[in-house]
Write an enzyme that holds these catalytic residues in place. Sequence first.
Site, mmCIF file in Angstrom:
data_model
loop_
_atom_site.group_PDB
_atom_site.id
_atom_site.type_symbol
_atom_site.label_atom_id
_atom_site.label_comp_id
_atom_site.label_asym_id
_atom_site.label_seq_id
_atom_site.Cartn_x
_atom_site.Cartn_y
_atom_site.Cartn_z
ATOM 1 C CG ASP A 16 35.523 52.791 36.280
ATOM 2 O OD1 ASP A 16 36.684 52.429 36.014
ATOM 3 O OD2 ASP A 16 35.106 52.999 37.434
ATOM 4 C CG ASP B 152 39.936 49.168 36.871
ATOM 5 O OD1 ASP B 152 39.509 49.574 37.960
ATOM 6 O OD2 ASP B 152 40.211 47.973 36.646
ATOM 7 C CD GLU C 33 42.281 51.423 40.835
ATOM 8 O OE1 GLU C 33 42.006 50.916 41.911
ATOM 9 O OE2 GLU C 33 42.127 50.816 39.763
ATOM 10 C CG HIS D 225 34.632 51.055 43.864
ATOM 11 N ND1 HIS D 225 35.429 52.098 43.426
ATOM 12 C CD2 HIS D 225 34.989 49.989 43.127
ATOM 13 C CE1 HIS D 225 36.224 51.658 42.469
ATOM 14 N NE2 HIS D 225 35.973 50.389 42.266
ATOM 15 C CG ASP D 226 38.340 49.221 44.805
ATOM 16 O OD1 ASP D 226 37.435 48.394 44.606
ATOM 17 O OD2 ASP D 226 38.974 49.771 43.881
HETATM 18 C C1 GLC Z 1 40.191 48.375 40.358
HETATM 19 C C2 GLC Z 1 38.766 48.642 40.748
HETATM 20 C C3 GLC Z 1 38.268 47.456 41.512
HETATM 21 C C4 GLC Z 1 38.297 46.257 40.602
HETATM 22 C C5 GLC Z 1 39.701 46.040 40.055
HETATM 23 C C6 GLC Z 1 39.690 45.080 38.911
HETATM 24 O O1 GLC Z 1 41.035 48.307 41.440
HETATM 25 O O2 GLC Z 1 38.675 49.828 41.464
HETATM 26 O O3 GLC Z 1 36.975 47.662 41.998
HETATM 27 O O4 GLC Z 1 37.877 45.120 41.282
HETATM 28 O O5 GLC Z 1 40.262 47.230 39.559
HETATM 29 O O6 GLC Z 1 39.078 45.659 37.799
#
Ligand code: GLC
Length: 540
Positions: free
Chosen positions: A99, A207, A267, A329-330
């Site tokens: 990540d 991310d 993402e 995970h979100d």
């Molecule tokens: C992304 C991640 C999330 C995190 C956020 C801030 O959306 O998937 O889990 O809290 O970024 O880094």
Amino acid sequence: MKTIPWWQTAVFYQIYPRSFKDSGNDGIGDIPGIISKLDYLVSLGIDALWISPFFKSPMDDFGYDISDYCDIDRIFGTMQDVTLLIEEIHKRGLKVIFDLVINHTSDQHPWFVEARSSPDNPKHDWYIWQPRTDRETGKPRPKPNNWIGMFELTNAWRDNDATDEWFLGTFTQHQPEVNWRNPDLKNAMYDVIRFWLDLHVDGFRMDVVNWYIKDEKLRSNPFSWRVNPDIFQKHIYDRNQPETHDICREIRGLTDSYDGSRVLVGEIFVRDVEIAASYQGNGNDELHLAFNMEMLYIRWSARVFAKTIARWYAALPGSGWPNFTFSNHDQPRHATRFGVRNEDHQLARMQIIAMLLLTLRGTPFMYYGEEIGMKNVRVPHSEMSDPSGKTFWPLPLGRDGQRTPMQWSSAENAGFTESGVLPWLPIHKNYREVNAEKQQADPGSLWHWYRKLLAIRKTHEELRTGRFSFIKKGKNSVLAFRRAGETGLIECYLNFSNRKKRVGLPVDVQVVLGNFRGEQEKLPAGRLELAPYEALLVKI
Ligand code: GLC
């Protein structure tokens, strides 16, 4: 023959390291724990791993707040453990991506500690600042704009007394956003990327890519009716700025300079699939893959699924490559989002999702535990960890529920950690029924369904690279499509309803896999009655 990059045909499996396997018996998963389960993943048939952050972090956002990009948090192990992990993964013929969280750092990162100390510090401009006091009048200024700190529901401009300034933090107050317009910061981040590529990591999940660059004039966002995840703002000024694409091109150039086989998966935190697709550039110059987040929000409806899939394919650039995921995970796990009381129906629904994920054209991303149908846990307020969960409580928007420990067996603590140890999040009380060991022993389980589908993908080139066309776009609750390859033709029929449905088969077919039919069974051309929630894969 055209060579196809590995990341187009691989099936990815996301591991949330805190929750996968605890080898140190402190209730938190770790790197040696992951290593101990690699053979499990091989037996399931997955090809690549995405591992959520395990870097040094004060854990304000459980690793998405990094205080050293080139070191491992001791909770998870050591640098040696990570090099061994990469080695063990490669030894088994698998790939691994890490990540890359470079929109923000932790406020404990030495860069920020320096930056916040004085406006004259050389690293000051590595972050985004605004003065609290008007330098001419000496009067306090209003906050620069209406941007939100998502996880605390406050204004995103945070106090820094040492310099009488605000810094920007659009997640928690402990995650200051870096200034991608500063060339030194950029180079420091590129060094981080090189550091891991040199250690043979096969790429990155990036991310919140679309947040890197902010409007230069710092204009306020206009109002929007969309609540989740936009929180009543149209994010036209704090996200999706055109210069972000330049950064994506640069990072692509950097990774391509390695050996051309590393992958970048973005993402793109939006629900507009066209914006997500735009981060693939012309298909060859920005990110290799961009997540389609809409799949994590849509409701159980064959029509809605068909529409979302069609829109995604249409949005991608000509030489771009799709990918699909239903859980991460979100967002709440899809076994919960699409959950029903009736256990047979629940299993059949999960079989439908698995078949869809593994037969659509595009790279599938699984989330740990989906292979056994793990559900969200309702974590009580007193046991919550996630900062956004605490902020939004009692609204069920926290993320702890989808991050609970992997259910390995019916032993105490589900085999995640030793008995007597308190896991960092509660384990689902269904673990004695829903666990990997039990399902591995039961040929009719969801685990075996995934394993079969994964094996079928490996032996059917049409499922990996074949063309895609719809047969039924969700009308009457049936979603059906065809995958046509160089050598084979496969059709997939999914009945999203709890009633029987009729479809027409134009030619005789043979069952490849079905949750209500025997493999190899021959089905004659003509009317075919699909059972409630039937998932059927046939070969022509
Ligand atoms: C992304 C991640 C999330 C995190 C956020 C801030 O959306 O998937 O889990 O809290 O970024 O880094």
